[in-house]
Design an enzyme around this catalytic site. Structure first.
Site: not given
Length: 416
Positions: A10, A222, A13, A17, A101
Site C-alpha cells: 500500500a 485526512c 506517497g 510506505s 478506515c
C-alpha cells in the site's frame, strides 16, 4: 531456485510506505505498489493532496522499477466510514475514522483486491507495528472465513496471529490496527516493524526519495485537510444552535452552532471570554454544551467506561478473562496517550467495563478503547458509556455532569 513471492504494498506517497517498498524489493520479493483513493476532492478547491500523493507514490515505484496501480474506494469509504462518522457526530459522539478506515478499507477491500485481483501472496503497509509471525510464515497461511457466531471458536484458529508494538514506541501504530481481521493480519507484512522513524528517514534520503522526505507528516482527519473542522462538518449536518453552559453555576456563557462540532476536552471558543473554557459534557436533547473554566477541570476526569462489543484480535475473548471474568491490562483511547493500567470486566453480550487505575482526561464516547498486555495489542471496543466525573463525585451528584440544584435547567443526558 525458489519461488519469488508477490507482495502488494500500500503506497500513500509518504516516507513510511516508500521505504517499506524499498525494503521489500531488497528482500527479493516481486513488489507491486498500489495507491488508494478514498475521498473525492474535485469540488473542494484543491484542499486535499491526494493527486500529489498519488504522483509521489508513482515516482517511488518508478525509481524502484515496480508496477504501480491506483484503486478507488470512494464509494466504499463513503458508505462504510464517512456515513458512520456522520451518524456518530449526530449522536453526540466523536468517532475515529482512521481505525474504521483500516478495518473496512485498507484491511478488507484493499486486502481482498491485493489477494484476489492482483494475485498477491501477501500485502504490506508502512505501519510501525509487528506480528507474531516471521515473514515466511505469512506466505504459508490459508484463508479463514470470518466467524458467524458472537465469539470466534478458540479451537478454530489453533495458532492465532498476535499484533505487537513495533521497535519505535513513539511511532507505535497498533492503536489504528486494533480492529483489523485475523485473516488480513495473517497475510500482512510490516517491513518497518524493527525500525525507528529516524532510521527510516535516513534510508529514504540514501535512496534518493527527496520528494517524500520534504512532505510534512499527515495529522488529523485526512479528508478534512487544512480546513476548519466546524466549517467542514456543517457542510454535511444542519446547524443545531445551542448554549454553552457553565458546569459550575449553570450560567449561559455563549452560543455554539451544534454539539457535533465539539468534542470533550477541546477549548470552547466563546465570544467575549478572556480566559479559556473547555468542553466537559454535551446534552443532545437540549443542545446544551457544558464547559469548565480550566483545561484540567475535575468534570473532565473519569476512571470508568463501558465499551460496546469488544473486538479481540487473537483470542476471542482471552482465556484469562473467560476464566475469572476480570483481567489486568493497559488502556489508551488515543494513540498519543501513555498506556494506563486498568481492570476489565467481561459482560455477557461481549461488552466490557473498564476501570482505570488513575482518572483520565476527556474520555470520549465514540472513541475506541484499545487494550494492551505487555507489547501485545489485544483489540478495541467503542466507548459507549462514561462513568461519573471527579466533579460529580465531589459534588455528590448522581448524574454524570449536572448544573447545581438551585438552577431550573434540566439535567443533561450523557453523550453516549
Amino acid at each position: 531456485m525458489g519461488v519469488v513471492r508477490h507482495v502488494v504494498c500500500a503506497m500513500s506517497g509518504g516516507v513510511d510506505s516508500s521505504v517499506s517498498a524499498l525494503l521489500l524489493k531488497r528482500m527479493g520479493y516481486h513488489v507491486t505498489g498500489v495507491f488508494m483513493k478514498n475521498w473525492d476532492s474535485h469540488d473542494e478547491r484543491g484542499v486535499c493532496s491526494s493527486e500529489r500523493d498519488c504522483e509521489d507514490a508513482y515516482k517511488v515505484c518508478t525509481m524502484l522499477d515496480m508496477p504501480f496501480h491506483q484503486v478507488s474506494y470512494v464509494k466504499e469509504y463513503w458508505h462504510e466510514v464517512f456515513s458512520n462518522l456522520l451518524r456518530e457526530y449526530e449522536k453526540g459522539r466523536t468517532p475515529n475514522p482512521d481505525i474504521l478506515c483500516n478495518k473496512h478499507i485498507k484491511f478488507k477491500h484493499f486486502y481482498q483486491h491485493a489477494v484476489n485481483t492482483l494475485g498477491a501472496d501477501a500485502m504490506a503497509t508502512g505501519h510501525y507495528a509487528r506480528t507474531s509471525q516471521e515473514d515466511e510464515e505469512v506466505f504459508q497461511q490459508k484463508h479463514v472465513a470470518p466467524p458467524r457466531t458472537l465469539f470466534r471458536d478458540r479451537f478454530e484458529i489453533r495458532k492465532p496471529v498476535r499484533l505487537y508494538r513495533g521497535a519505535d514506541r513513539s511511532k507505535d501504530q497498533t492503536f489504528f490496527l486494533s480492529q483489523i481481521s485475523q485473516d488480513a493480519l495473517r497475510h500482512t507484512v510490516f517491513p518497518l516493524a524493527g525500525l525507528t522513524k529516524d532510521f527510516v528517514k535516513k534510508m529514504a534520503a540514501e535512496a534518493g526519495f527527496q520528494h517524500v522526505l520534504k512532505k510534512k507528516e499527515s495529522m488529523g482527519i485526512c479528508f478534512i485537510g487544512r480546513r476548519n473542522f466546524e466549517n467542514f462538518i456543517l457542510e454535511y449536518i444542519e446547524p443545531k444552535p445551542g448554549n454553552f453552559v457553565s458546569i459550575e453555576d449553570g450560567k449561559i456563557m455563549g452560543q455554539h452552532k451544534g454539539w457535533f462540532t465539539l468534542t470533550l476536552g477541546q477549548r470552547a471558543r466563546i465570544g467575549g471570554q478572556v480566559d479559556p473554557w473547555f468542553v466537559v459534557d454535551k446534552d443532545t436533547t437540549t443542545g446544551d454544551v457544558f464547559v469548565g473554566p480550566t483545561t484540567n477541570h475535575p468534570a473532565l476526569f473519569r476512571d470508568t467506561i463501558q465499551t460496546g462489543r469488544f473486538y479481540w484480535i487473537a483470542e476471542d475473548p482471552p482465556a484469562e478473562l473467560v476464566r475469572t471474568q476480570m483481567m489486568e491490562c493497559h488502556f489508551r483511547f488515543n494513540n498519543r496517550m501513555l498506556l494506563t493500567p486498568c481492570t476489565v470486566t467481561l459482560n455477557l453480550d461481549g461488552s466490557l467495563w473498564i476501570i482505570l487505575k488513575e482518572p483520565q482526561r476527556a474520555l470520549t464516547p465514540g472513541q475506541f478503547a484499545v487494550l494492551y498486555k505487555g507489547d501485545e495489542c489485544l483489540g478495541s471496543g467503542k466507548i459507549v458509556r462514561l462513568g461519573p466525573t471527579k466533579f460529580t463525585l465531589q459534588k455528590g451528584e448522581n448524574c454524570t455532569s449536572c448544573p447545581p440544584k438551585h438552577t431550573n435547567r434540566p439535567h443533561p443526558e450523557p453523550a453516549s
